[in-house]
Scaffold this motif. Sequence first.
Motif, PDB file in Angstrom:
ATOM      1  N   SER A  44       5.455  -5.453  17.016  1.00  0.00           N
ATOM      2  CA  SER A  44       4.043  -5.414  17.417  1.00  0.00           C
ATOM      3  C   SER A  44       3.855  -5.492  18.924  1.00  0.00           C
ATOM      4  CB  SER A  44       3.289  -6.570  16.750  1.00  0.00           C
ATOM      5  OG  SER A  44       3.865  -7.817  17.103  1.00  0.00           O
ATOM      6  N   ASP A  45       4.868  -6.001  19.650  1.00  0.00           N
ATOM      7  CA  ASP A  45       4.764  -6.042  21.111  1.00  0.00           C
ATOM      8  C   ASP A  45       5.289  -4.761  21.757  1.00  0.00           C
ATOM      9  OD1 ASP A  45       7.484  -6.240  20.808  1.00  0.00           O
ATOM     10  OD2 ASP A  45       7.717  -8.082  21.964  1.00  0.00           O
ATOM     11  N   GLY A  46       5.641  -3.766  20.920  1.00  0.00           N
ATOM     12  CA  GLY A  46       6.042  -2.468  21.432  1.00  0.00           C
ATOM     13  C   GLY A  46       7.477  -2.373  21.899  1.00  0.00           C
ATOM     14  N   THR A  47       8.310  -3.358  21.584  1.00  0.00           N
ATOM     15  CA  THR A  47       9.699  -3.328  22.016  1.00  0.00           C
ATOM     16  C   THR A  47      10.638  -3.283  20.820  1.00  0.00           C
ATOM     17  OG1 THR A  47       9.927  -5.743  22.083  1.00  0.00           O
ATOM     18  CG2 THR A  47       9.150  -4.647  24.089  1.00  0.00           C
ATOM     19  N   ASP A  84      10.934  -0.410  25.782  1.00  0.00           N
ATOM     20  CA  ASP A  84       9.635  -1.079  25.970  1.00  0.00           C
ATOM     21  C   ASP A  84       8.540  -0.018  26.021  1.00  0.00           C
ATOM     22  OD1 ASP A  84       7.479  -2.616  26.618  1.00  0.00           O
ATOM     23  OD2 ASP A  84       8.179  -3.182  28.627  1.00  0.00           O
ATOM     24  N   SER A  85       8.020   0.348  24.858  1.00  0.00           N
ATOM     25  CA  SER A  85       7.015   1.410  24.791  1.00  0.00           C
ATOM     26  C   SER A  85       5.601   0.902  25.070  1.00  0.00           C
ATOM     27  CB  SER A  85       7.048   2.090  23.423  1.00  0.00           C
ATOM     28  OG  SER A  85       6.860   1.164  22.383  1.00  0.00           O
ATOM     29  N   LYS A  86       5.403  -0.416  25.053  1.00  0.00           N
ATOM     30  CA  LYS A  86       4.074  -0.943  25.345  1.00  0.00           C
ATOM     31  C   LYS A  86       3.769  -0.859  26.847  1.00  0.00           C
ATOM     32  CE  LYS A  86       0.933  -4.580  23.832  1.00  0.00           C
ATOM     33  NZ  LYS A  86       0.791  -5.824  23.050  1.00  0.00           N
ATOM     34  N   SER A  87       4.827  -0.765  27.654  1.00  0.00           N
ATOM     35  CA  SER A  87       4.644  -0.633  29.100  1.00  0.00           C
ATOM     36  C   SER A  87       4.649   0.823  29.553  1.00  0.00           C
ATOM     37  CB  SER A  87       5.758  -1.401  29.832  1.00  0.00           C
ATOM     38  OG  SER A  87       5.727  -2.776  29.514  1.00  0.00           O
ATOM     39  N   THR A 143       2.686   1.149  20.121  1.00  0.00           N
ATOM     40  CA  THR A 143       3.503   0.252  19.308  1.00  0.00           C
ATOM     41  C   THR A 143       3.794   0.944  17.977  1.00  0.00           C
ATOM     42  OG1 THR A 143       1.541  -0.816  18.375  1.00  0.00           O
ATOM     43  CG2 THR A 143       2.494  -1.808  20.362  1.00  0.00           C
ATOM     44  N   PRO A 156       0.544   3.298  26.425  1.00  0.00           N
ATOM     45  CA  PRO A 156       1.128   2.241  25.600  1.00  0.00           C
ATOM     46  C   PRO A 156       1.058   2.590  24.116  1.00  0.00           C
ATOM     47  CG  PRO A 156      -0.339   1.323  27.258  1.00  0.00           C
ATOM     48  CD  PRO A 156      -0.560   2.805  27.262  1.00  0.00           C
TER      49      PRO A 156
END
Length: 324
Positions: free
Chosen positions: A114-117, A40-43, A49, A47
């Motif tokens: 696109s949600d970074g996961t 989970d790179s958006k967290s 993506t 952040p």
Amino acid sequence: MTRIKPIRTAVIFTLLCSLVLLCAGMTGVHAAAKGRLTIDSKSANIPVTDMHWQVFRVADVPKGDTLELTGAFAGLPVKPDLSTEDGARTAASTLEAYAVAYGITPDFSAVASSDGTVTAENLETGYYLVLGEPLKDENGMYLSVPTLLCIADGGQYDNPDWSLDRTIVPKIRLISGAEYHSQTDRTVKKIWVNADKTPEIRVQLYRDGTLYDTQTLNDANNWEYAWSKLDNTSRWTLIEEQVPGDCTVSYTQQQVKSGKTYKEAFTITNTGSTTVVTTSRNTGSNNTGKLPQTGQLWWPIPLLVLGGLGLLALGWRITRKKRS
């Protein structure tokens, strides 16, 4: 009656064997479990993506107090020390250096959505190295910090830090602005720990996974070298060309302030083979010595029981015929 006794004996023996196998199936026969890893790179602290993530299986789940490398990493002169957070970081950085230099193929590779996961499915139990490829955009270059983690059934290994379903939030570094468009000196220093020095060693410097330069370190240059004004738009890593046979190696990399600017300092440490390296539970290793129990294999048990009952019925029928 004398002919009946061998039949009874055979039937009893078969039933006993079935019971033994039943007990074995209940306690020792297990199917290999599979794990899952979500990145989970958006967290993350920064952040991001669309980063390309790579996952490498580097070792089996430890059965003792050491981590033995496997697969493409087997045979490397590396003994990961997971007893401290610094040791774990050094181990991850060292394995990253070899993965980049040798172009090792990952067990899983994908670009985050696109949600970074991104999620890797059906992973064998073991220790994994997680790397993110450098990502460049109008803001600069994003670099991920390499991570080591274990995917295994923590309950079976009596280790609450482990799980078959892991989610990690990586640490991200952003090189931007003037730093991104400037140049930086990069240095390397060799350190010997409980090891006899060789006359010299050769160091290979890589830029984005491609060999850039090779230099020799020895007593004459105090086992140090400096590359001047290297760009900051690339990922720089290095390895020792050939580690002495009785040594293990580790690589660290950090920014060091030099006057009003910063330089990037690499350290190569060769440790003699007499040094004992251990792992510790508080960083995700296992030192209980317990064997894994990751899902029982039950399907042979009913067949064995039915077979035993069938033989018992056959013996009873033969006995009745003989008596009649």
